[in-house]
Design a protein around this motif. Structure first.
Motif, PDB file in Angstrom:
ATOM      1  N   LEU B 200     -53.262 -38.011 -33.888  1.00 17.14           N
ATOM      2  CA  LEU B 200     -51.959 -37.889 -33.257  1.00 17.14           C
ATOM      3  C   LEU B 200     -51.476 -36.445 -33.188  1.00 17.14           C
ATOM      4  O   LEU B 200     -50.634 -36.101 -32.372  1.00 17.14           O
ATOM      5  CB  LEU B 200     -50.924 -38.729 -34.025  1.00 17.14           C
ATOM      6  N   SER B 201     -52.017 -35.613 -34.067  1.00 14.56           N
ATOM      7  CA  SER B 201     -51.584 -34.224 -34.040  1.00 14.56           C
ATOM      8  C   SER B 201     -52.338 -33.409 -33.018  1.00 14.56           C
ATOM      9  O   SER B 201     -52.154 -32.209 -32.911  1.00 14.56           O
ATOM     10  CB  SER B 201     -51.797 -33.580 -35.417  1.00 14.56           C
ATOM     11  N   GLY B 202     -53.216 -34.070 -32.296  1.00 16.85           N
ATOM     12  CA  GLY B 202     -53.870 -33.357 -31.213  1.00 16.85           C
ATOM     13  C   GLY B 202     -55.206 -32.741 -31.561  1.00 16.85           C
ATOM     14  O   GLY B 202     -55.810 -32.056 -30.750  1.00 16.85           O
ATOM     15  N   VAL B 203     -55.692 -32.988 -32.772  1.00 13.46           N
ATOM     16  CA  VAL B 203     -57.000 -32.432 -33.124  1.00 13.46           C
ATOM     17  C   VAL B 203     -58.045 -33.527 -32.944  1.00 13.46           C
ATOM     18  O   VAL B 203     -57.821 -34.677 -33.299  1.00 13.46           O
ATOM     19  CB  VAL B 203     -57.000 -31.940 -34.584  1.00 13.46           C
ATOM     20  N   SER B 204     -59.179 -33.161 -32.397  1.00 10.49           N
ATOM     21  CA  SER B 204     -60.202 -34.164 -32.112  1.00 10.49           C
ATOM     22  C   SER B 204     -60.947 -34.568 -33.373  1.00 10.49           C
ATOM     23  O   SER B 204     -61.702 -33.792 -33.946  1.00 10.49           O
ATOM     24  CB  SER B 204     -61.186 -33.601 -31.090  1.00 10.49           C
ATOM     25  N   VAL B 205     -60.716 -35.805 -33.782  1.00  9.02           N
ATOM     26  CA  VAL B 205     -61.405 -36.303 -34.972  1.00  9.02           C
ATOM     27  C   VAL B 205     -62.903 -36.360 -34.729  1.00  9.02           C
ATOM     28  O   VAL B 205     -63.717 -36.073 -35.600  1.00  9.02           O
ATOM     29  CB  VAL B 205     -60.869 -37.700 -35.345  1.00  9.02           C
ATOM     30  N   ALA B 206     -63.270 -36.711 -33.510  1.00 12.63           N
ATOM     31  CA  ALA B 206     -64.690 -36.799 -33.162  1.00 12.63           C
ATOM     32  C   ALA B 206     -65.366 -35.453 -33.367  1.00 12.63           C
ATOM     33  O   ALA B 206     -66.459 -35.372 -33.926  1.00 12.63           O
ATOM     34  CB  ALA B 206     -64.834 -37.262 -31.721  1.00 12.63           C
ATOM     35  N   ALA B 207     -64.735 -34.398 -32.921  1.00  7.86           N
ATOM     36  CA  ALA B 207     -65.334 -33.076 -33.064  1.00  7.86           C
ATOM     37  C   ALA B 207     -65.512 -32.715 -34.530  1.00  7.86           C
ATOM     38  O   ALA B 207     -66.543 -32.175 -34.930  1.00  7.86           O
ATOM     39  CB  ALA B 207     -64.454 -32.026 -32.365  1.00  7.86           C
ATOM     40  N   VAL B 208     -64.514 -33.024 -35.331  1.00  5.08           N
ATOM     41  CA  VAL B 208     -64.614 -32.714 -36.757  1.00  5.08           C
ATOM     42  C   VAL B 208     -65.770 -33.479 -37.384  1.00  5.08           C
ATOM     43  O   VAL B 208     -66.557 -32.937 -38.159  1.00  5.08           O
ATOM     44  CB  VAL B 208     -63.295 -33.053 -37.483  1.00  5.08           C
ATOM     45  N   ARG B 209     -65.902 -34.756 -37.017  1.00  9.42           N
ATOM     46  CA  ARG B 209     -66.995 -35.564 -37.571  1.00  9.42           C
ATOM     47  C   ARG B 209     -68.340 -35.027 -37.126  1.00  9.42           C
ATOM     48  O   ARG B 209     -69.286 -34.926 -37.907  1.00  9.42           O
ATOM     49  CB  ARG B 209     -66.846 -37.021 -37.108  1.00  9.42           C
ATOM     50  N   PHE B 210     -68.435 -34.672 -35.853  1.00 12.09           N
ATOM     51  CA  PHE B 210     -69.681 -34.093 -35.359  1.00 12.09           C
ATOM     52  C   PHE B 210     -70.049 -32.869 -36.172  1.00 12.09           C
ATOM     53  O   PHE B 210     -71.195 -32.678 -36.584  1.00 12.09           O
ATOM     54  CB  PHE B 210     -69.524 -33.707 -33.881  1.00 12.09           C
ATOM     55  N   ALA B 211     -69.044 -32.018 -36.370  1.00 14.20           N
ATOM     56  CA  ALA B 211     -69.296 -30.786 -37.116  1.00 14.20           C
ATOM     57  C   ALA B 211     -69.787 -31.118 -38.512  1.00 14.20           C
ATOM     58  O   ALA B 211     -70.745 -30.518 -39.000  1.00 14.20           O
ATOM     59  CB  ALA B 211     -68.021 -29.949 -37.175  1.00 14.20           C
ATOM     60  N   SER B 212     -69.165 -32.080 -39.168  1.00 16.14           N
ATOM     61  CA  SER B 212     -69.543 -32.356 -40.550  1.00 16.14           C
ATOM     62  C   SER B 212     -70.982 -32.842 -40.634  1.00 16.14           C
ATOM     63  O   SER B 212     -71.759 -32.371 -41.459  1.00 16.14           O
ATOM     64  CB  SER B 212     -68.584 -33.368 -41.184  1.00 16.14           C
ATOM     65  N   PHE B 213     -71.366 -33.757 -39.767  1.00 14.13           N
ATOM     66  CA  PHE B 213     -72.734 -34.272 -39.830  1.00 14.13           C
ATOM     67  C   PHE B 213     -73.758 -33.207 -39.434  1.00 14.13           C
ATOM     68  O   PHE B 213     -74.847 -33.121 -40.006  1.00 14.13           O
ATOM     69  CB  PHE B 213     -72.898 -35.504 -38.933  1.00 14.13           C
ATOM     70  N   SER B 214     -73.390 -32.405 -38.448  1.00 15.78           N
ATOM     71  CA  SER B 214     -74.341 -31.398 -37.979  1.00 15.78           C
ATOM     72  C   SER B 214     -74.567 -30.309 -39.013  1.00 15.78           C
ATOM     73  O   SER B 214     -75.708 -29.918 -39.288  1.00 15.78           O
ATOM     74  CB  SER B 214     -73.846 -30.772 -36.670  1.00 15.78           C
ATOM     75  N   ILE B 215     -73.484 -29.810 -39.572  1.00 13.44           N
ATOM     76  CA  ILE B 215     -73.630 -28.781 -40.607  1.00 13.44           C
ATOM     77  C   ILE B 215     -74.427 -29.352 -41.778  1.00 13.44           C
ATOM     78  O   ILE B 215     -75.321 -28.702 -42.332  1.00 13.44           O
ATOM     79  CB  ILE B 215     -72.258 -28.281 -41.091  1.00 13.44           C
ATOM     80  N   ALA B 216     -74.102 -30.585 -42.132  1.00 12.02           N
ATOM     81  CA  ALA B 216     -74.833 -31.211 -43.230  1.00 12.02           C
ATOM     82  C   ALA B 216     -76.323 -31.269 -42.900  1.00 12.02           C
ATOM     83  O   ALA B 216     -77.169 -30.961 -43.739  1.00 12.02           O
ATOM     84  CB  ALA B 216     -74.282 -32.611 -43.485  1.00 12.02           C
ATOM     85  N   GLY B 217     -76.631 -31.660 -41.660  1.00 14.10           N
ATOM     86  CA  GLY B 217     -78.035 -31.724 -41.255  1.00 14.10           C
ATOM     87  C   GLY B 217     -78.722 -30.383 -41.406  1.00 14.10           C
ATOM     88  O   GLY B 217     -79.860 -30.294 -41.886  1.00 14.10           O
ATOM     89  N   GLY B 218     -78.033 -29.336 -41.011  1.00  5.62           N
ATOM     90  CA  GLY B 218     -78.610 -28.007 -41.153  1.00  5.62           C
ATOM     91  C   GLY B 218     -78.866 -27.665 -42.613  1.00  5.62           C
ATOM     92  O   GLY B 218     -79.896 -27.087 -42.969  1.00  5.62           O
ATOM     93  N   LEU B 219     -77.932 -28.075 -43.468  1.00  2.00           N
ATOM     94  CA  LEU B 219     -78.110 -27.788 -44.894  1.00  2.00           C
ATOM     95  C   LEU B 219     -79.285 -28.570 -45.462  1.00  2.00           C
ATOM     96  O   LEU B 219     -80.055 -28.053 -46.275  1.00  2.00           O
ATOM     97  CB  LEU B 219     -76.825 -28.127 -45.650  1.00  2.00           C
TER      98      LEU B 219
END
Lengths: 349, 340, 516
Positions: B200-219
């Motif tokens: 509701l605050s205008g931040v994309s939850v999907a983008a945040v989730r993508f980032a978390s899984f992707s960074i984790a994958g890199g690690l």
């Protein structure tokens, strides 16, 4: 003014209840069975020995083990958990029976009872930790599985695996016959029927579904939620224990790694059968048929000579596909479309 | 004196502090029982073998912050290890490392695609990914073996006054301290606390989730690279213990599985604790199956303590955070009802 | 100049039609009111405009361009900002972080705390909010402050179209928000103002629309505002047919069935005592967050409480869990706040939802007798006005009203005589509401003691024998008979001492007893 009428505006075409033969509880298992048969027939491409009654019997026998595990795992997943202790409980249960009969010279029946009691105890501990302290199930069961594997090693002092008692081998290796087929086939049918009654018709089963559907509503309606949650893990562990005993008969001795290759198929079978994790939605019939389907795929792959690695890859892919197809919610999932299509072509609105 | 106890009590409620204490206990225990004491060589070899777990656990922690679970870490670690000794073994080693990490990120993004876009449960998807990756690893490398570049081995395990692994861990810790203050860091926690409010605050939850899984994958991939250097070969079954151990590290480190709070530093300490314990048990003569049992019990204990302290913490928060000041006076002057 | 045009919005959830035909026109520089009862579709319309849900049909045109539906981003880009009724703040973040959540100021990627707090302070000052420290955690603010934050977030920077959904629900008075709304329209914004407080609507809005049953059924203008006409269009029936009357007279001498003595729940409920006699409906009124939820859930055994005692009849109630509460004497049960999450079993049929309390009675040898189950559920359903058609349907797909009837049927089967009803008619269409009222009357006539919380004061007045008003966890008013008037209840609910003379009574007409 009793004559004041309030138009009931909510009537739509789906008001009518769906007849039983069009409901997902029937359509799904049938579809899965049909696909399984199709895969078996297609196996002819890879091996002249397929399809055959012998292959079918082998499939049903192996499906039995997966089915027993999937029964327990299915209930656990219904309430939102995941039981990763299966290999550990299988090892413990099988080793207990084998040791009891070989090293302690006890009789098979007592050994079985002891093993089942131990399994139930493990489930009780798991369930208590999960229900009382809200610890994620997969961690508790994973850790417990490790503990059990360690204990099993300790109990056998790392020696070679103790052999299975003859009685149990007779029962579950396929050498003992009943009505002309291997006993496992008969047991498979029994498991199917009993499982259905427990899951869909029993009071306890209903409470499990209620808890899975909404823990909050269950609590407020007076369902004994903690008791139900713990009992699910007890049943899960018992199922693993039973599977361990069956595998003991099937394989001839109580290797530590007895249960390793059965956990993933069980989980996959539950997911492919359409159970949605943590909802009250799932049908034992579908799970049972998906056990058959997955085992069929395994057997056919073995006939093709593909390696173990590919088997795993295929399992993972099948699970993902099943997850995608079995999605509920927006009503646009392919499975629902298929069901609607069947509903429409079968006549009626 | 009471203020000292009060301070201690407050400190103990912090998960990271508890993790540090537990780590210190086992570290000291090991050091004291180790014949000849600890020297740089011993510490280096310990750290080198702990690094993969540390790095992989950090990745899982990031996902946990968003209130999701990622079971695929072990699979990516194994897969990367196998890749490094086969397909990537002939090219320039640093290029190989980069490619490996990119592959890890891609796998993480793939997970996220199924979870976020496909709206599938994370546990099921990452479990499937784990199975697939393990299978692929087995297909590519059916038996352990393979070639590892000496350059890589030296880079990770090479002699130095301070173990290089330690440097890397410190760098990661510092990276976390900075990351926690970035937008993404704040959003990660926020998504774990209240996904709807974030949306509701205008931040994309999907983008945040993508980032978390992707960074984790890199690690995870990085962990696989380091593992390759550490064991100096490839083995498709190497990652099997990582599933439990990554989550154990997080539990010992004090991060709650319900997401929204916690610290990567706690996870680092938790992972190091997990690798120190076998060392300690070994020098006091316990090994083999007892170790396995002990570790399993310890993990359960750690998660238990974590769960209990989260409970009491929440209860405390509810009481201590008033919607008005304790005296009953309304904080908002506009709220005072005038005498009629 | 028309800045927003909504045409034919439709939204259904399974069986339930939330929006039948939403059509609206907003003009720049005007405040447009939107009124309607609970369940009329206002929230759904707002969610559709804000991009929170995808309508099944309809178009929205903003400033001449068609707006993409179902995307928060698209709505924001079109210039629509909303202050929702349900607060969307993150309690563990600071006020500053909440206000500027989407645009946290950074340098080299790292958030600059001081700049963040300075900008937040600036923002607050721009809107005359001077009593909130931007460094405070949002979760520690009183509700009125949180609501103001929510509104400031929507208003800053000034949007083309500002939607305010029940903005004064937690505010003590309207001065602050009216001032800023007027300033906003003065600067050319169009404001959609949703409220069920008609006095506010009359004072603030230039024009407005009335919703009922998912569509716009009428409009009004400021200069020709006829209260009664508006209300009758909202309710859709003659205002005389409002609430069913008591079936049997209340026995004033009977012993209370529920007795609560000095109940304390953390700091939410402070020494509340109350008594409910069999056959009595005790109403509880209060703004959101005044402790009513904690009170109800504590009595039901669903929450632990700090101190105090609860008695059912003469015996102390065992409140360690809802299950033990159900078994305490005559039995206590709760009809919960959030139907979807804690009231229904969405994936299961109505029959299975209803039969929960009597499962053991329905089973033999551990197996459930399906035919008996259906028969019992059908009977309970019929007594609660649930049509047989819905018995085999998944409850999650039923309308709110039918879901609630399922829950009430279950409650009836539980046999509990102390009923705690938490806002039972929230989000329900008017037809179902009347049926719920009838059910309440029947239960009372059967000797149940009912504690009823509602956010609709006319409903409380129409159904209760007495009304307690809760403010900051304490009972600040105990009203009976003539004193049960909307203005009296409202002023107690916002914490004002009793006023000597009510200026203007605003309630939907006189309640005429309806001959049954």
């Amino acid at each position: 003014m009793a004559t004041t009428t309030f138009t009931e505006t909510m009537v739509t075409s789906s008001s009518r209840a769906v007849p039983w033969w069009r409901s997902p509880g029937f359509v799904r298992p049938v579809v899965l069975l049909v696909i399984a048969v199709a895969v078996l027939v297609a196996g002819r491409i890879f091996s002249a020995g397929l399809p055959s009654w012998g292959a079918a019997e082998a499939i049903v026998t192996q499906s039995l083990f997966v089915a027993v595990l999937a029964f327990g795992q299915g209930l656990v997943m219904l309430i939102g958990g995941l039981d990763l202790s299966i290999p550990g409980v299988i090892a413990l249960s099988a080793t207990t029976v084998a040791l009891w009969t070989s090293a302690f010279k006890g009789d098979a029946l007592t050994g079985v009872l002891i093993a089942l009691a131990c399994s139930a105890l493990v489930g009780l501990i798991d369930g208590f930790l999960i229900a009382r302290f809200q610890i994620p199930a997969f961690i508790v069961t994973l850790a417990m599985g490790g503990v059990l594997t360690g204990l099993t090693i300790g109990v056998t002092f790392g020696r070679t695996a103790p052999p299975s008692p003859a009685a149990i081998v007779l029962l579950f290796s396929g050498s003992g016959k009943l009505f002309g087929v291997g006993i496992p086939v008969v047991v498979f049918i029994l498991v199917g029927i009993i499982g259905y009654f427990i899951q869909s018709r029993s009071t306890w089963g209903r409470r499990v579904y209620l808890f899975g559907s909404s823990p909050a509503a269950s609590r407020l309606s007076g369902v004994p939620v903690r008791r139900v949650e713990i009992s699910v893990y007890v049943v899960g562990a018992l199922a693993s224990g039973i599977a361990g005993i069956m595998l003991l008969g099937f394989s001839g001795n109580a290797q530590l790694s007895l249960g390793d290759e059965w956990m993933m198929p069980a989980i996959a079978a539950v997911l492919v059968g359409g159970t949605v994790i943590g909802s009250g939605y799932g049908f034992w019939q579908s799970t049972l048929m998906s056990c058959v389907l997955l085992t069929t795929i395994t057997v056919v792959i073995q006939a093709t000579g593909f390696s173990q690695g590919w088997k795993n890859v295929l399992y993972g892919v099948v699970v993902l596909l099943a997850l995608l197809l079995m999605r509920r919610g927006t009503g646009r999932s392919p499975m629902r479309l298929l069901q609607n299509r069947i509903r429409r072509t079968a006549g009626g609105n | 004196m009471s203020s000292a106890w009060g301070f201690l009590g407050k400190a103990f409620r912090n998960g990271t502090f508890r993790a540090a204490v537990v780590f210190a206990i086992f570290m000291i225990a090991w050091a004291s029982k180790q014949l000849g004491g600890l020297n740089v060589f011993l510490i280096n070899s310990w750290i080198v073998l702990s690094l993969p777990l540390v790095i992989a656990s950090i990745g899982v922690t990031l996902v946990i912050f968003t209130r999701q679970f990622d079971l695929s870490a072990a699979g990516v670690v194994t897969f990367t290890n196998v890749l490094m000794v086969t397909w990537l073994s002939e090219i320039n080693v640093w290029l190989a490392v980069i490619i490996a990490i990119v592959v890890g990120v891609a796998i993480g993004a793939l997970n996220a695609t199924f979870i976020v876009l496909g709206r599938l449960p994370a546990i099921a998807v990452t479990l499937a990914t784990l199975i697939i990756l393990n299978g692929l690893a087995l297909v590519i490398l059916p038996t352990p073996g393979g070639r590892v570049s000496n350059e890589l081995i030296d880079a990770v395990t090479g002699p130095l006054a301070i173990p290089r692994g330690l440097v890397l861990i410190v760098l990661l810790a510092l990276a976390w301290v900075v990351f926690r203050r970035t937008r993404l860091g704040i959003y990660l926690f926020a998504v774990g606390q209240d996904e709807e409010a974030v949306r509701l605050s205008g931040v994309s939850v999907a983008a945040v989730r993508f980032a978390s899984f992707s960074i984790a994958g890199g690690l995870y991939a990085l962990a696989g690279v380091v593992l390759t250097a550490a064991i100096q070969s490839g083995d498709a079954s190497i990652g099997s213990s990582y599933l439990l151990q990554t989550f154990a590290a997080i539990a010992i480190g004090g991060t709650a599985f319900t997401g929204g709070s916690g610290s990567v530093i706690g996870t680092i300490l938790g992972a190091l604790t997990l690798t120190v314990i076998p060392k300690f048990l070994f020098v006091i003569g316990i090994s083999g199956w007892v170790q396995q049992v002990f570790t399993g019990v310890l993990i359960i204990a750690a998660v238990l303590v974590g769960a209990i302290s989260t409970r009491t913490e929440n209860r405390r928060k509810r009481v201590a955070a008033p919607t008005q000041s304790p005296g009953g006076e309304p904080k908002d002057p506009a709220l005072v009802g005038g005498e009629a | 100049m028309t800045v927003l045009e909504v045409e034919g919005l439709v939204k259904t959830y399974g069986d339930a039609i939330a929006l039948r035909d939403g059509s609206l026109k907003l003009v720049a520089g005007e405040v447009h009111g939107l009124v309607g009862e609970n369940g009329a579709g206002k929230s759904t319309l707002v969610k559709a405009l804000s991009g929170m849900l995808v309508p099944d049909a309809g178009t929205v045109v903003v400033g001449g361009e068609q707006m993409r539906l179902g995307s928060l981003k698209a709505s924001r880009e079109a210039g629509v900002r909303t202050a929702f009724q349900e607060l969307s703040l993150l309690p563990n973040l600071s006020v500053a972080e909440n206000l500027l959540f989407a645009e946290l100021p950074t340098q080299f990627g790292v958030v600059r705390r001081r700049r963040l707090e300075a900008r937040a302070l600036e923002m607050l000052q721009r809107w005359d909010v001077t009593d909130i420290d931007p460094r405070m955690l949002a979760g520690q603010l009183p509700l009125s402050a949180q609501q103001r934050l929510e509104i400031v977030r929507a208003m800053d920077p000034q949007p083309r179209i500002l939607i305010l959904d029940e903005p004064t629900a937690a505010l003590p008075d309207t001065a602050w928000i009216f001032r800023h709304v007027r300033a906003a329209v003065g600067r050319g914004a169009a404001v959609l103002y949703i409220s069920h407080k008609l006095a506010e609507i009359e004072e603030l809005c230039d024009r407005g629309s009335i919703m009922r049953n998912g569509r716009i059924v009428g409009e009004f203008q400021r200069d020709a505002f006829d209260h009664d006409a508006v209300i009758s269009q909202m309710i859709g029936r003659s205002i005389e047919v409002a609430f069913p009357p008591r079936k049997t007279p209340l026995d004033a001498d009977s012993k209370p069935l529920l007795r609560v003595d000095k109940l304390v729940v953390d700091q939410h409920v402070r020494e509340v005592s109350l008594k409910v006699r069999p056959g009595e409906i005790l109403g509880v009124a209060g703004l959101e967050g005044q402790g009513q939820k904690e009170l109800f859930y504590a009595i039901a055994g669903a929450n632990a409480f700090t101190s105090g005692e609860v008695f059912v009849g003469d015996d102390p109630a065992k409140l360690s869990s809802p299950r033990t509460a159900l078994k305490s004497g005559a039995g206590i049960t709760l009809v919960p706040e959030e139907r979807k999450r804690e009231g229904i079993f969405a994936d299961m049929t109505s029959v299975k939802n209803i039969s929960v309390p009597v499962l053991t009675r329905l089973s033999r040898l551990g197996l459930i007798r399906a035919r008996r189950e259906r028969a019992i559920a059908q009977k309970a359903g019929r007594e609660n006005y649930l049509r047989d058609d819905y018995l085999a349907k998944d409850v999650g797909r039923l309308s709110g009203g039918n879901q609630q009837k399922t829950i009430l049927a279950r409650t009836a089967l539980s046999g509990a005589k102390v009923l705690l009803m938490f806002d039972p008619t929230r989000g329900i269409d008017p037809a179902a509401k009347l049926e719920v009222y009838r059910t309440l009357r029947s239960s009372a006539a059967d000797g149940a003691a009912i504690l009823l919380y509602s956010t609709e004061i006319p409903e409380l007045i129409g159904m209760s024998d007495r009304i307690l008003v809760l403010y900051r966890g304490e009972i600040v008013a105990d009203l009976e008979g003539d004193e049960m008037r909307e203005e009296r209840v409202m002023s107690a609910a916002v914490g004002r001492r009793p006023a000597p003379q009510a200026s203007r009574d605003i309630h939907p007409g006189e309640h005429t007893e309806v001959a049954q």
